[in-house]
Design a protein around this motif. Structure first.
Motif, PDB file in Angstrom:
ATOM      1  N   PRO A   1       0.271   6.584   0.135  1.00 18.99           N
ATOM      2  CA  PRO A   1       0.592   7.472  -0.998  1.00 18.99           C
ATOM      3  C   PRO A   1       2.054   7.909  -1.051  1.00 18.99           C
ATOM      4  O   PRO A   1       2.355   9.093  -0.942  1.00 18.99           O
ATOM      5  N   GLY A   2       2.973   6.994  -1.232  1.00 13.27           N
ATOM      6  CA  GLY A   2       4.393   7.345  -1.352  1.00 13.27           C
ATOM      7  C   GLY A   2       4.888   7.059  -2.751  1.00 13.27           C
ATOM      8  O   GLY A   2       4.104   6.765  -3.659  1.00 13.27           O
ATOM      9  N   ILE A   3       6.209   7.125  -2.946  1.00 11.33           N
ATOM     10  CA  ILE A   3       6.737   6.889  -4.294  1.00 11.33           C
ATOM     11  C   ILE A   3       6.754   5.398  -4.632  1.00 11.33           C
ATOM     12  O   ILE A   3       6.864   5.023  -5.792  1.00 11.33           O
ATOM     13  N   GLY A   4       6.635   4.532  -3.642  1.00 13.94           N
ATOM     14  CA  GLY A   4       6.591   3.093  -3.907  1.00 13.94           C
ATOM     15  C   GLY A   4       5.330   2.711  -4.656  1.00 13.94           C
ATOM     16  O   GLY A   4       5.379   2.055  -5.707  1.00 13.94           O
ATOM     17  N   SER A   5       4.181   3.137  -4.140  1.00 16.92           N
ATOM     18  CA  SER A   5       2.929   2.814  -4.833  1.00 16.92           C
ATOM     19  C   SER A   5       2.863   3.555  -6.171  1.00 16.92           C
ATOM     20  O   SER A   5       2.332   3.038  -7.152  1.00 16.92           O
TER      21      SER A   5
END
Lengths: 266, 334
Positions: B284-288
């Protein structure tokens, strides 16, 4: 003649699966004596020094002969033991710029060897480094100790390296063209400094150079190398009086004479 | 030093403005319609028009940009269309997960790459060096997301050593105050939680780290070789130090300087790499978040995320620049 500090017999070395660099070189350096090792670039003179110090390039190996130092045979000795024997040797390198680590202060580069070899504390080692810098005539040694190499001139760096070479009272110092990278006025001072220290400490010196003028000033005896072979070996007075081998005579002819204006080779 | 930092930060402003304009225009020019993604096909034209008006998409691009930029300067990047939450809050709640992942991956890459380079240098010209060269070549030829998939099959399914998705075990509540859960759990001495988070991070972080580690190993090894040929390295061996000592205590720091400048840029690729890796590991980071935003044509969220990435890139480059002065005393007084 006193007992030899270093005896090299029939030393051969070469590149693995490549050409030979040294062909049966023999020489001996008496205790407290300065022995010159002369030749053109590529003659193998530095290679002899590196064989003695045990720092051959990765691809070069000793293929035969013997190097005796402090009563022990160095050829074929295991690296760990070799490092212990090395306590009796030191090196004055050619290029005082690249011989000091740019990212470490002078004090740590001078004291690391004393702490390793003499087992003394950092404080004791620093005090000894200070005394050594006095001995090599560096002004304001206290501040020099704290500096980085780039903050020192070439001559000062070479003085630091000379002081470090004498730090653990070695029996033998290999000086590998120690004045080549310096300018002429500094060369003379450094040469005199090395000679004075060598005499007062009674250290044997293997002096590698291509400069016969330097040999005349500092050496007791000379070995002339060409293409990895000895062409002539004699006391200095003899070789300067009457060089026997044509190669030696050619070397003399190529040496600029400062006392004969216009006679110098350009 | 402070003036240099300030001037670098000032230089970053036009860069960010440029990125903002570019992204704003690009996401509106490329095909794809955020409203069409929200409603079933064949919906009432009135509803469509109302939605356009609600998100301001009916106005000309220039007007849209002025409105958006005005709000952005106040820290408000609008509402996410697909998630119906404020973009700023959304990014700040997911950013810590990515930062911790990137920091962990970068640490792994430096340690692994450094170890490989030192080992390869110690055994230069021998079998050890050939092994290192072969290994780095192999690692470099496989992209990070393939490593990720391979790890899921290898260590998630066949030999289930590590959890394959998420950031922590959802079966208990963390009860932590910040979203930097790795750092906070460690500082609060709740090391059981820390271990669980690290277990979740291991596979994505290693997948991200491997290509960077191989790159570091290559560059560092060749600059170590250069340093080991310097007279000071020879002199150190004459002094009686072992090869290991000469490599680690003498040459490594000098070799690190060109390595930082040559591989530093790669760290920003690490941040970019999180986009795919986080998606693969449902991290659950900004990449996904970015992938979901693109799939849903969530224009405000895409804009906010890309600006966030741009800020990260600029900050990383700034940090790298100042690390030179730390490594090289010759640059300190300049």
């Amino acid at each position: 003649m006193s007992e030899a500090a270093l005896t090299i017999k029939n030393l051969s070395a070469g590149i693995a699966r490549g050409p030979m660099l040294l062909h049966g070189v023999s020489l001996s350096v008496a205790a407290g004596e300065v022995h010159g090792l002369v030749g053109m670039s590529g003659a193998g003179k530095s290679m002899v020094g590196r064989c003695v110090l045990g720092i051959l390039p990765a691809k070069v190996a000793i293929t035969g002969g013997s190097i005796r130092f402090a009563g022990q045979e160095l050829v074929g000795m295991a690296e760990r033991q070799r490092r212990r024997i090395g306590a009796g040797m030191a090196l004055i390198p050619q290029d005082p710029l690249s011989a000091l680590n740019p990212s470490r202060r002078i004090v740590s580069q001078m004291t690391d060897v004393m702490r390793l070899r003499l087992g003394i504390s950092p404080t004791e080692a620093a005090a000894r480094a200070l005394a050594l810098l006095h001995e090599v005539h560096i002004r304001d040694p206290q501040s020099v100790l704290r500096r980085y190499p780039h903050e020192l001139s070439g001559g000062m760096r070479q003085r630091v390296l000379i002081a470090t070479a004498f730090a653990c009272e070695p029996k033998l110092i290999v000086a590998d063209e120690p004045t080549t990278a310096l300018d002429v006025t500094v060369q003379k001072q450094i040469l005199r400094l090395i000679r004075d220290l060598q005499r007062s400490h009674g250290t044997a010196l293997l002096f590698v150079t291509h400069d016969l003028g330097v040999v005349a000033k500092i050496c007791n005896s000379v070995t002339v190398l060409n293409a990895g072979r000895i062409v002539e070996q004699a006391p200095v007075a003899e070789i300067f009086g009457q060089p026997r081998h044509p190669y030696t005579r050619a070397l003399f002819a190529a040496t600029p004479r400062y006392d004969q204006p216009g006679g110098a080779v350009g | 030093m402070i003036t240099r930092i300030l001037s670098r930060l000032l230089q970053a402003i036009p860069t960010l403005a440029g990125v903002a304009v570019l992204v704003f225009v690009l996401v509106r020019v490329v095909p794809g319609d955020p409203v069409a993604m929200m409603i079933p096909p064949g919906a009432d034209a009135d509803v469509v028009a109302r939605l356009y008006a609600q998100y301001g998409l009916d106005k000309p691009i220039l007007t849209q940009f002025v409105i958006w930029a005005g709000q952005a300067l106040h820290g408000d990047f609008g509402m996410s269309i697909s998630l119906r939450q404020g973009v700023t809050g959304l990014i700040f709640s997911r950013l810590p997960a990515t930062l911790e992942l990137v920091a962990f991956a970068a640490t792994l890459a430096v340690l692994l790459g450094g170890a490989l380079a030192v080992f390869g240098t110690r055994y230069a010209g021998r079998a050890g060096e050939a092994v290192v060269d072969g290994l780095t070549g192999f690692i470099l030829s496989v992209p990070d997301f393939l490593w990720g998939l391979a790890f899921i099959v290898g260590f998630g399914v066949l030999l289930p050593l590590f959890p394959i998705s998420g950031r922590n075990d959802p079966s208990y509540s963390l009860g932590l105050a910040s979203d930097f859960i790795l750092t906070e759990s460690f500082l609060r001495l709740r090391w059981g939680v820390t271990a669980d988070i690290l277990a979740h991070m291991t596979m994505p972080a290693v997948a991200l780290a491997l290509p960077l580690a191989a790159m570091i190993a290559r560059v560092l090894k060749s600059s170590l070789a250069e340093q080991m040929a310097q007279d000071y390295a020879l002199l150190s061996r004459v002094k009686g130090f072992s090869r290991w000592h000469v490599i680690v205590a003498e040459a490594l720091r000098n070799a690190a300087i060109p390595t930082v400048s040559l591989t530093g840029v790669q760290v920003t690729f690490l941040v970019g790499g999180t986009v795919l890796i986080e998606k693969i590991f449902s991290y659950p980071g900004i990449g996904s978040l970015a992938i979901d935003a693109v799939v849903n044509r969530d224009l405000p969220l895409i804009q906010g995320l890309i600006l966030t990435f741009a800020v990260l890139f600029i900050l990383i480059n700034l940090l790298l620049d100042f690390s030179y002065a730390l490594l090289d005393p010759r640059l300190r007084h300049g």
